[in-house]
Design a protein around this motif. Structure first.
Motif, short mmCIF file in Angstrom:
data_model
loop_
_atom_site.label_atom_id
_atom_site.label_comp_id
_atom_site.label_asym_id
_atom_site.label_seq_id
_atom_site.Cartn_x
_atom_site.Cartn_y
_atom_site.Cartn_z
N ASP A 131 1.00 -1.67 0.27
CA ASP A 131 0.10 0.22 0.47
C ASP A 131 1.00 1.31 -0.29
O ASP A 131 0.54 1.89 -0.62
CB ASP A 131 -0.79 -0.34 1.50
N LEU A 132 2.27 1.09 0.72
CA LEU A 132 2.80 2.02 0.86
C LEU A 132 3.77 2.88 -0.77
O LEU A 132 4.48 2.71 -0.79
CB LEU A 132 3.69 2.27 2.09
N GLY A 133 3.78 1.18 -1.86
CA GLY A 133 4.76 1.58 -2.83
C GLY A 133 5.61 0.66 -2.44
O GLY A 133 6.77 0.59 -3.70
N GLY A 134 5.83 -0.03 -1.60
CA GLY A 134 7.34 -0.82 -1.45
C GLY A 134 7.54 -2.05 -2.30
O GLY A 134 6.07 -2.66 -2.49
N ASP A 135 8.17 -3.25 -1.75
CA ASP A 135 8.44 -4.12 -1.90
C ASP A 135 7.43 -5.40 -1.19
O ASP A 135 8.35 -5.47 -0.33
CB ASP A 135 9.42 -4.24 -3.10
N PRO A 136 6.94 -5.60 -1.13
CA PRO A 136 6.27 -6.40 -0.16
C PRO A 136 7.21 -7.91 0.06
O PRO A 136 6.88 -8.52 0.59
CB PRO A 136 4.81 -6.93 -0.74
N SER A 137 8.03 -7.88 -0.96
CA SER A 137 9.22 -9.58 -1.11
C SER A 137 9.56 -9.22 0.00
O SER A 137 10.99 -10.38 0.34
CB SER A 137 9.05 -9.97 -2.32
N ARG A 138 10.30 -8.20 0.03
CA ARG A 138 11.13 -8.25 0.83
C ARG A 138 11.16 -8.06 2.58
O ARG A 138 11.97 -8.32 3.37
CB ARG A 138 11.59 -6.56 1.14
N ILE A 139 8.90 -8.31 2.65
CA ILE A 139 8.89 -8.12 4.25
C ILE A 139 9.11 -10.30 4.46
O ILE A 139 8.30 -10.97 3.35
CB ILE A 139 7.52 -8.41 5.00
N ASN A 140 9.88 -11.12 4.99
CA ASN A 140 9.97 -12.26 5.15
C ASN A 140 10.77 -12.43 6.76
O ASN A 140 11.74 -12.32 7.62
CB ASN A 140 11.88 -12.46 4.32
N PRO A 141 10.43 -13.74 7.16
CA PRO A 141 11.25 -13.79 8.56
C PRO A 141 12.50 -13.79 8.66
O PRO A 141 13.73 -14.38 7.02
CB PRO A 141 11.25 -15.10 8.71
N LEU A 142 13.39 -13.34 9.55
CA LEU A 142 14.85 -13.36 10.07
C LEU A 142 15.42 -14.12 10.09
O LEU A 142 16.29 -14.66 9.93
CB LEU A 142 15.19 -11.28 10.68
N ALA A 143 14.70 -14.60 10.64
CA ALA A 143 15.52 -16.36 11.81
C ALA A 143 14.43 -17.81 11.20
O ALA A 143 13.25 -17.33 10.96
CB ALA A 143 15.40 -15.88 12.89
N PRO A 144 14.81 -18.93 10.75
CA PRO A 144 14.23 -19.52 9.87
C PRO A 144 13.53 -19.72 11.20
O PRO A 144 13.11 -20.17 12.61
CB PRO A 144 15.55 -21.32 10.13
N ALA A 145 11.87 -19.93 10.81
CA ALA A 145 10.85 -20.16 11.23
C ALA A 145 10.15 -21.37 10.33
O ALA A 145 10.18 -21.93 9.54
CB ALA A 145 9.70 -19.07 11.01
N GLU A 146 8.91 -22.59 10.94
CA GLU A 146 9.07 -23.42 11.11
C GLU A 146 7.81 -23.72 11.83
O GLU A 146 7.83 -23.89 13.49
CB GLU A 146 10.03 -25.02 11.72
N MET A 147 6.37 -24.65 11.01
CA MET A 147 5.29 -24.87 11.67
C MET A 147 4.96 -26.51 11.89
O MET A 147 5.09 -26.60 10.22
CB MET A 147 4.64 -23.86 10.87
N VAL A 148 4.18 -26.90 11.95
CA VAL A 148 4.19 -27.82 12.09
C VAL A 148 2.30 -28.24 12.47
O VAL A 148 2.19 -27.61 13.85
CB VAL A 148 5.03 -29.27 12.98
N ILE A 149 1.50 -28.41 11.48
CA ILE A 149 0.34 -28.47 11.78
C ILE A 149 0.22 -29.72 12.56
O ILE A 149 0.18 -31.57 11.39
CB ILE A 149 0.02 -28.69 11.02
N ASP A 150 -0.26 -30.50 13.70
CA ASP A 150 -0.35 -30.93 14.60
C ASP A 150 -1.60 -30.56 15.77
O ASP A 150 -1.54 -31.64 16.33
CB ASP A 150 1.04 -31.42 15.42
N HIS A 151 -2.39 -29.04 15.75
CA HIS A 151 -3.20 -29.33 16.38
C HIS A 151 -4.22 -29.06 16.16
O HIS A 151 -5.82 -28.86 16.94
CB HIS A 151 -2.81 -27.93 18.08
#
Length: 591
Positions: free
Chosen positions: A105-125
């Motif tokens: 919305d601000l005219g920037g590149d949205p692909s620059r938003i990413n986790p800076l530390a590896p993030a891992e999700m397990v779908i188990d709940h």
């Protein structure tokens, strides 16, 4: 990444012809006497020192740590990665998506938003045991799970492809903590980083925070980590450190070996009772001593998993030969194994009490357990710290059931009926329960007369026309579930062998019991199939219902309608028996 290196600790470690940048703990005087867990924090501070939020004074505070002092020095801990399960982790991904939308919305590149530390999700709940006790239970439960969560799962699938350093383990695969120790955990991390000298491959201890309290299971693998709230996890994903006080560390010395007939569950219930009695809330617990080598990795993971139940922040085992054996068993590469061993020995993180020059760490408090003294145990009826020796189970149950039936039914067995008659009408009623302890201290088991307890026998006709009877204290749910135990091959194989012996002797499950098997990963299914033990479990009704947190978090699904109706109509106090050491009281709610 900061380039500040006040102590000149930055160096190179050569392993297998490959060079790794490391930050040597030997550069800081005093670190050698620290517990393993605090050495991990010290390396973390050395590596992330920036002269502002993380300074040389923080490193010195750790190096000069006074084990007897109360925590008063705040430090910034930067976890290497973030582990999430689907219930508590989805908001973190939603916020990342919202940030991308705002940047666009601000005219920037949205692909620059990413986790800076590896993030891992397990779908188990999200799996619920809607279908149990039949061969198609797993397939049906997965189908129902996808129907209920279709939109959410679509979003997570998009997130995995959209964000860098974000991995999703799909539904029907395993429980987050077992997947973590079997597959995701590295013990020693590597990451390519840009420095003034160009790109280097950096090696450092694997650490994590997770959006589940039992994240501490990975402590059994020498990985420092614990459960945090969603905001803290999200901050860690974005590269922000976690603020914490340098904790007190309880040294738990292990000696001896576990006797035959005693399981990891018995050990962990004994340790839980001891640590609850001692008081370890807000502290690290670290296991040391010659007996550590006698504890298999799966048992270490079971103990680490229970850290929330005895109240500590973490319950960690240092890296040693047992750690390497497990990494090898679970398919980690030879290169990774060599790095883990070389790095741990270089940094003084390797545990070998018999080695020349071994320096025993100093601790704030000390406990000791001779593993040969552990006896078979259960815990309950509510809390894992309320341990009951198996030989006392019948008398303990006869006492505990009095807290769950109506006061008029309990009175003849407590002597309170006469007391109540003699009480002045305006007096406060006499409290019948001695088991509802508001503190977190363990409660000694009651010793009721097993031959004399309340009964309310009612007839029930099941859907297939079978007529049976229900009574107070009947088990209506029997579930092999929970990451605490299903990650442990020794107890899982013991359960299957017990099933085989039961079938061979002509025994069968009672018709009113909802039986289920929810392993922590597909590894369990694999070794059951190779051992030829599945058929025996299935003959007793323990069909596979799913891979995930199920009964232990209240996702037991409904009881049979006629059983539920009878329990409600006659106000019966019924029981669930789980292989979990952290159980939900909702597990046997007849709804």
């Amino acid at each position: 990444m900061s380039s500040v290196d006040t102590f000149g600790s930055k160096g190179t470690l050569e392993v297998g012809g490959k060079a790794y940048e490391v930050f040597r703990l030997s550069a800081v005087e005093g670190v050698e006497r620290l517990p393993y867990s605090l050495k991990i924090l010290a390396e973390n501070l050395l590596r992330t020192e920036d002269g502002a939020n993380i300074t040389a004074d923080h490193v010195r505070a750790l190096a000069s740590w006074d084990p007897q002092a109360q925590p008063d020095t705040e430090i910034q801990f930067t976890p290497a990665r973030v582990i999430m399960q689907d219930f508590t982790g989805v908001p973190c991904v939603v916020d990342l998506a919202t940030m991308r939308e705002a940047v666009a919305d601000l005219g920037g590149d949205p692909s620059r938003i990413n986790p800076l530390a590896p993030a891992e999700m397990v779908i188990d709940h999200s799996v619920q045991i809607d279908v149990a006790g039949r061969p198609d239970a797993f397939e049906r439960n997965v189908e129902i799970e996808y129907e209920r969560n279709h939109e959410r799962y679509q979003f997570l699938r998009w997130g995995q492809t959209a964000f860098d350093d974000f991995k999703v383990v799909p539904p029907g695969t395993g429980i987050v903590h077992q997947v973590n120790i079997e597959y995701l955990a590295r013990t020693i991390m590597t990451r390519s980083v840009s420095t003034a000298d160009g790109e280097v491959l950096r090696a450092y201890p694997d650490t994590c925070v997770g959006t589940d309290s039992h994240t501490t299971m990975v402590n059994g693998l020498g990985v420092l980590g614990w459960g945090v709230g969603g905001i803290e996890a999200e901050a860690a994903m974005l590269g922000q450190p976690v603020s914490m006080l340098i904790p007190r560390v309880v040294g738990f010395k292990l000696s001896g070996s576990i006797p035959a007939g005693v399981t990891a569950t018995d050990v962990v219930l004994t340790i839980t009772q001891m640590l609850r009695q001692h008081g370890v809330v807000g502290k690290f617990v670290e296991f040391y001593g010659e007996g550590v080598a006698q504890v298999p990795l799966a048992n270490r993971a079971t103990i680490g998993n229970m850290s929330p139940e005895f109240g500590s922040t973490a319950a960690i085992f240092p890296i040693d030969g047992v750690t390497l054996d497990y990494l090898r068993l679970t398919g980690r590469s030879d290169e990774q194994l060599a790095l883990v061993e070389a790095y741990a020995k270089e940094q003084g993180l390797w545990l070998d009490p018999s080695a020349d020059g071994y320096v025993e760490p100093v601790f704030s408090e000390y406990l000791e357990l001779d593993l040969s003294t552990v006896v078979p145990s259960i815990a309950g009826p509510k809390r894992p710290q309320d341990r009951i020796e198996l030989g006392e189970a019948k008398e303990s149950f006869a006492s505990a059931i009095l807290d769950y039936v109506g006061a008029d039914e309990a009175a003849p067995f407590t002597g309170l009926d006469e007391s109540v008659e003699e009480t002045f009408p305006a007096s406060d009623p006499i409290a019948a329960s001695s088991h509802d302890n508001p503190s977190d201290q363990p409660v000694a088991p009651g010793h009721g007369d097993a031959a004399k307890r309340p009964h309310k026998v009612v007839s029930v006709t099941l859907a297939d026309g079978t007529t049976t009877e229900l009574d107070h204290g009947h088990v209506v749910i029997a579930s092999i579930t929970s990451c605490t135990n299903t990650s442990n091959p020794s107890v899982m194989l013991a359960a299957a062998l017990l099933a085989k012996n039961a079938v061979d002797r002509g025994l069968a499950s009672q018709p009113w019991v909802k039986t289920s098997m929810a392993p922590g990963s597909q590894v369990v299914t694999n070794y059951y199939e190779k051992a030829g033990l599945w058929p025996y479990l299935e003959k007793l009704g323990f069909h596979l219902v799913g891979y995930g947190c199920a009964t232990c978090i209240g996702n037991s699904g409904p009881l049979a309608e006629e059983i539920s109706a009878s329990v409600n109509e006659h106000d019966l106090s019924v029981v669930s028996v789980l292989s979990a050491t952290a159980t939900s009281r909702a597990a046997s709610t007849p709804t």
